[in-house]
Design an enzyme around this catalytic site. Structure first.
Site: not given
Length: 392
Positions: A137, A169, A252, A373
């Site tokens: 991201s 993270s 994942e 979304e």
């Protein structure tokens, strides 16, 4: 048992007893203090102690269960991997610290890495000697991963990386980061991306914490300013990063999701016990909401099994939508069960209890790992074949 696991045999039942026995024998003494530690919104608690526990698991062959034996794994079946995660969660064993390396990068390297990359990184992932974080991201490319703008340029025998990643993270605890970067000038969207392995301990990398509403900061910003990594630390071919990145996201949502479901079940049962003890169960509205949450959980865990055992298009996306929304509503319900006491902390300090942590952290469930979304768009466009959403 969680739903109906595939092909559960007498050998699987024996394996379940082996796992259960080992955990009972080893989650004692100093390790017993780690039971339940590292749950939702509490990931920083006893981090180094949990890492030591993970190393103990590795020493006894309880890491990388699905990896091929040639890479240090046990090549266990889907059913046995699921059994391990079930029993681990039921034992209230501490949250692990090696998920990104063991469950995501490791399988990706096995599928796409060179022999040299596998020999270099897989052993240290298995033994928990090197920890990894994920550089996907960006401020302008969250769930829209194809919009990444971090750039990498080949300079002799090294890649030089410039850009920023966010919501990373455990970057502050990690040794390495796998980075999706744009390596072909002028490329856009899915084209021209590469999957790079980058050491964090270098002058060109700056890790800055993002303090969360829970008070913790497992999320970070990572800035690359002339950061470097070796030219041969690209996984797959240069320009094939999108394919590698998508394969990693498939890993994942593997068998560890079943352990997650057992953890959810424990939270739900504990909340029902709390409602019974503090009288909230006598409120007909709260009682109905708890009953609905329980019924929805049964649907959710059956869907979790389906997403692992059936090649159903979009099953992973549906699973993410279902569990994220369910867990967020569980946090809201916990606050209502707690009543007025949910609005105050345990002391003058910002000392959140388990249910306050759950409520605050679960607000992000419908955002991270692909927002609701985005999941709905994927289902609409790729599974149902509906027209694509207009892009600016």
């Amino acid at each position: 048992m969680l739903g109906r696991l595939p092909h559960v045999s007498a050998a699987d039942d024996t394996f379940r007893e082996e796992v259960r026995t080992w955990l009972a024998e080893h989650l004692v003494g100093e390790w017993a203090e780690l039971r339940g530690v590292g749950s939702t919104g509490d990931g920083e608690t006893a981090y180094e102690e949990r890492r030591a526990w993970n190393k103990l698991l590795a020493e006894h062959g309880w890491t990388c269960l699905g990896w091929p034996e040639e890479h240090g794994g046990r090549n266990l079946s889907l059913a046995q991997q699921a059994i391990f995660h079930e029993e681990y969660a039921r034992a209230d064993a501490p949250e692990g610290v090696n998920h990104l390396g063991e469950q995501l990068l490791g399988p990706t390297l096995i599928a796409f890495g060179t022999d040299e990359q596998k020999a270099r990184f897989l052993p240290t992932i298995r033994t928990v000697d090197e920890l990894w974080c994920q550089g996907y991201s960006e401020p302008g490319a969250g769930s829209d991963l194809a919009a990444v703008s971090t750039k990498a340029v080949l300079d002799g025998d090294e890649w030089v990386i410039d850009g920023q990643k966010v919501w990373t993270s455990w970057a502050q605890k990690s040794d390495w980061i796998f980075v999706l970067a744009r390596t072909e000038p002028g490329s856009s969207r899915h084209q021209g991306l590469s999957f790079l392995l980058v050491p964090l301990d270098q002058e060109g990398v700056d890790v800055r914490p993002i303090k969360q509403i829970t008070g913790g900061h497992e999320f970070n910003e990572v800035f690359f300013t002339g950061a470097r990594t070796a030219a041969d630390l690209v996984v797959g071919e240069p320009g094939d990063g999108w394919k590698v990145a998508m394969a990693l996201l498939g890993f994942e949502r593997g068998v560890s999701v079943l352990g997650q479901q057992v953890g959810f079940e424990r939270e739900l049962n504990d909340l029902i016990d709390l409602a019974r003890s503090n009288g909230a169960l006598g409120d007909p509205v709260l009682r109905d909401r708890l009953a609905a949450q329980s019924a929805e959980f049964e649907v959710m865990r059956v869907n979790a099994i389906r997403s692992l055992t059936a090649a159903t298009p979009g099953a992973d996306n549906v699973a993410k939508l279902v569990w994220a929304t369910w867990h967020r509503r569980l946090g809201e319900l916990a606050m209502d069960v707690r009543g007025k006491s949910s609005l105050t902390t345990q002391s003058a300090e910002y000392d959140l209890d388990r249910w306050q942590n759950l409520y605050l952290f679960s607000r992000a469930d419908t955002i991270y790992g692909g927002s609701d979304e985005v999941q709905k768009n994927i289902l609409a466009e790729r599974v149902l074949g509906l027209p694509k959403e207009p892009r600016p």
